[in-house]
Design an enzyme around this catalytic site. Structure first.
Site, PDB file in Angstrom:
ATOM      1  N   ASP A   1     -11.445   4.127   6.478  1.00 19.49           N
ATOM      2  CA  ASP A   1     -11.316   2.755   6.973  1.00 19.49           C
ATOM      3  C   ASP A   1     -10.050   2.577   7.807  1.00 19.49           C
ATOM      4  O   ASP A   1      -9.140   3.400   7.806  1.00 19.49           O
ATOM      5  CB  ASP A   1     -11.315   1.768   5.811  1.00 19.49           C
ATOM      6  CG  ASP A   1     -10.133   1.974   4.871  1.00 19.49           C
ATOM      7  OD1 ASP A   1      -9.810   3.142   4.599  1.00 19.49           O
ATOM      8  OD2 ASP A   1      -9.543   0.977   4.401  1.00 19.49           O
ATOM      9  N   GLU A   2     -10.021   1.471   8.539  1.00 17.80           N
ATOM     10  CA  GLU A   2      -8.833   0.973   9.238  1.00 17.80           C
ATOM     11  C   GLU A   2      -8.160   2.049  10.096  1.00 17.80           C
ATOM     12  O   GLU A   2      -6.958   2.270  10.001  1.00 17.80           O
ATOM     13  CB  GLU A   2      -7.829   0.400   8.221  1.00 17.80           C
ATOM     14  CG  GLU A   2      -8.409  -0.772   7.448  1.00 17.80           C
ATOM     15  CD  GLU A   2      -7.451  -1.347   6.415  1.00 17.80           C
ATOM     16  OE1 GLU A   2      -7.486  -2.560   6.198  1.00 17.80           O
ATOM     17  OE2 GLU A   2      -6.677  -0.571   5.816  1.00 17.80           O
TER      18      GLU A   2
END
Length: 683
Positions: free
Chosen positions: A288-289
């Site tokens: 993620d991110e």
């Protein structure tokens, strides 16, 4: 192993109690609530009259807590107070059971071994309630099974870890509320054999984690590891040895997905993690991110992520694990992500966003691994219609999806918003409505409140994920107090946690200019940029006038502080178990009150005719604080390892995690310590 913290008082009381139960109706509240639970009378069975058990098929008893004492197996049905068996033909879902209490007999039929274990956990709660209210067990029938089969909580140890004893106790606690999985984000807290540079001093060995995993499995909890990959890789890439694997040479955040050696390293870590957690079902790979640079390859961020995702999912499949992947980056790169974080959008507006952008996702559909579970996470707007839309999109395209809510996000000192119960409830409901069989409660360590303060949210998650939306928030709060402390303490007069949450929310920035506690360490001039001004002794009253709103908040904090302190004191005297939890809450209350008292001392100085006396109080604040900090650290350190090893390397702290900002426990008190520095420089 040491006697469990949570049950020691209760166990002693149950086994050695002299109070004889009587035949009157009691208040029996089970958490999670059984699917069907009908009480029709009062039995002749007291809390201490259950001595013998019988099984017609000689089914082995599950591992029991000490609540029932030492049960003896008998071969004679009339002698037994408990008759139990496993019947795989029962018309119940997995983990289901039937529990019937008649005049003098307890009958348990379970669908499987886990169902038998959970039936005894329910019986434990009935026995505890009978003991505390000095009544007999109820004549009742219970039909029970979970609405979601995989109910996992997050153990995030990225910035610290607790003692091993604490983890064993935690597993007992989770099992008692029918949680059946843990996803452990171990980062550098595992002694990696293949890449020892990654491991922090004081990390647990593979054998220690493996033994804990086995203990959990015996209690029907499977632990799976989470090893962050592609992004969130600072715990690896901060080391000089691995800098050549960075996507951006100046950032320790993300791997270069085009470098084959990235996968050599990641697969080494995966193999060690799977060996340490051999009983898990999944390998959570993170993802993620992160936006990668592409290294002039001409590939987009999404293309690069899918290259990485395909390789790590293939590894998981070859090693008999199901990979779990945070789903946010493909959704962001395709332009549909905003619909999941705006709960004001109508269904028509959500559908419009998807209609305009779905083709970007569909273009890469064939590259999304089918063996992967796409974890749809939302911690603050889980009722947004875009969440269900995303879940349905994955399912409609033959992709597996799991929901992830949160009991702790970026809140400092303790969880907020009623332990985030609204969002837990709505996201679990969305998962049930979409026929998902898995749900995950994240408990992030970024700003690292004490784990005991997560328990109310964990119990709410256990309730909703097993039983569904049958109880109100207030009912769950009441039952939390009954189950965790005692029946007497379930009364509304002991409902202090919401009040303390409000205090903590005010406290976070009460010494600061704006919402800056997490960013003080990054400021060049924190005393000027971050901290509020101090009174100008040549201009009396000006500071008080300028800080009128802040001082109004102080008054609210002090009123609440006294009330909460009294409630906790009374609860400590009356609790049957989990005294330590109350001690932790007590320390939070004291720390919050200190900042309020500090501002009151500054107000007195700003308005005082006795300047020297008031100034002396202000200068003595640091000494007063040292006592409070010492007491807090004494309590916290009963279960938590507060300080990182002396040779620990802090990473670049891209997301301003408080718990990543000092080797010792200073990060918890940055604002207060800066206040003392400013006082010294000013006066």
């Amino acid at each position: 192993m040491k006697k469990h913290l949570w049950y020691s008082i209760l166990i002693f009381s149950v086994i050695f109690a002299s109070c004889k139960p009587i035949k009157k109706t009691g208040d029996f509240k089970i958490l999670p609530l059984p699917q069907e639970f009908e009480i029709t009378g009062v039995s002749s069975l007291g809390h201490d009259s259950i001595k013998k058990v019988y099984s017609s098929s000689e089914t082995e008893m599950p591992i029991l807590s000490k609540v029932l004492g030492e049960l003896v197996i008998t071969k004679e049905v009339p002698e037994a107070q408990i008759v139990y068996d496993i019947d795989n033909t029962l018309d119940l879902g997995e983990n289901g059971y039937l529990l019937t209490i008649s005049e003098n007999k307890i009958q348990i039929k379970a669908k499987d071994e886990a169902g038998l274990f959970y039936a005894f956990k329910t019986l434990d709660q009935l026995v505890i309630d009978a003991y505390e209210q000095k009544v007999n067990l109820p004549i009742c029938t219970i039909k029970d099974y979970p609405l979601i089969s995989y109910r996992a909580v997050h153990l995030d140890v990225k910035h610290h870890r607790e003692t091993l004893d604490y983890y064993y106790n935690l597993i007992d606690k989770l099992a008692s509320y029918k949680v059946n999985a843990i996803i452990a984000e171990v980062e550098d807290k595992l002694q990696y054999q293949s890449q020892p540079t990654v491991s922090s001093a004081g990390a647990l060995s593979s054998e220690e984690w493996k033994t804990l995993s086995k203990y959990a499995l015996e209690r029907h909890i499977k632990i799976s590891p989470l090893i962050q990959g592609l992004g969130h890789a600072s715990f690896i890439l901060k080391h000089d040895k691995y800098k050549h694997l960075r996507d951006d040479p100046e950032s320790d955040w993300a791997f270069n997905p085009l470098n084959p050696k990235t996968y050599d390293l990641q697969f080494d870590l995966y193999k060690d993690a799977l060996a340490a957690f051999p009983d898990g079902k999944y390998l959570h790979i993170g993802g993620d991110e992160v936006h990668t640079t592409g290294r002039n390859s001409g590939k987009t961020s999404l293309e690069l992520q899918l290259i990485w995702l395909q390789k790590v999912c293939k590894f998981a499949e070859e090693n008999n694990r199901i990979p779990i992947f945070w789903d946010d980056m493909p959704l962001k790169d395709s332009g549909v992500y905003e619909s999941m974080f705006d709960s004001k959008l109508s269904q028509e507006e959500v559908d419009k966003i998807w209609k305009e952008n779905e083709h970007k996702l569909l273009a890469f559909l064939d590259q999304l691994p089918k063996n992967c579970i796409y974890m749809r996470w939302n911690y603050s707007n889980s009722d947004a219609l875009g969440n269900s839309k995303a879940m349905k999109w994955f399912l409609d395209h033959d992709l597996q999806v799991m929901g992830a809510t949160a009991g702790q996000t970026r809140w400092v000192l303790m969880p907020q918003e009623e332990s985030n119960m609204n969002n837990i409830r709505s996201f679990v409901n969305a998962s049930i409505d979409n026929n998902l069989n898995s749900i995950f409660l994240t408990l992030w360590d970024d700003d690292s409140p004490h784990f005991e303060l997560y328990m109310r949210g964990i119990l709410a998650f256990a309730e909703y994920s097993w039983a569904g939306d049958k109880r109100t928030k207030e009912e769950i709060k009441t039952i939390y107090r009954q189950r965790e402390f005692s029946h007497e303490l379930s009364a509304p007069k002991y409902a202090f946690i919401d009040d303390l949450e409000v205090q903590v929310a005010l406290w976070k920035n009460i010494l600061l200019k704006g919402n800056k506690r997490n960013y003080l360490k990054k400021m060049e001039k924190p005393l000027e940029e971050g901290l509020i001004s101090l009174p100008d002794l040549s201009n009396k009253g000006k500071w008080t006038s300028e800080n009128e709103e802040r001082l109004e908040a102080v008054e609210k904090i002090m009123i609440s502080y006294e009330q909460v302190a009294d409630q906790i004191d009374e609860m400590k005297e009356k609790t049957e178990r989990n005294l330590y939890t109350l001690e932790v809450y007590e320390q939070v209350n004291e720390l919050v009150a200190f900042s309020a008292k500090a501002l009151l001392a500054l107000k007195e100085l700003d308005n005082s005719n006795n300047e020297q006396g008031s100034l002396s109080k202000v200068k003595n604040l640091e000494a007063d604080f040292k006592k409070i900090r010492n007491e807090l650290e004494t309590v916290y350190s009963k279960t938590r390892i507060l300080n990182k090893p002396a040779d620990y390397i802090l990473d670049q702290d891209h997301h301003a995690h408080l718990a990543n900002q000092s080797i010792n426990f200073d990060w918890q008190f940055n604002a207060e310590m800066l206040l003392f520095e400013k006082i010294k420089k000013t006066y």
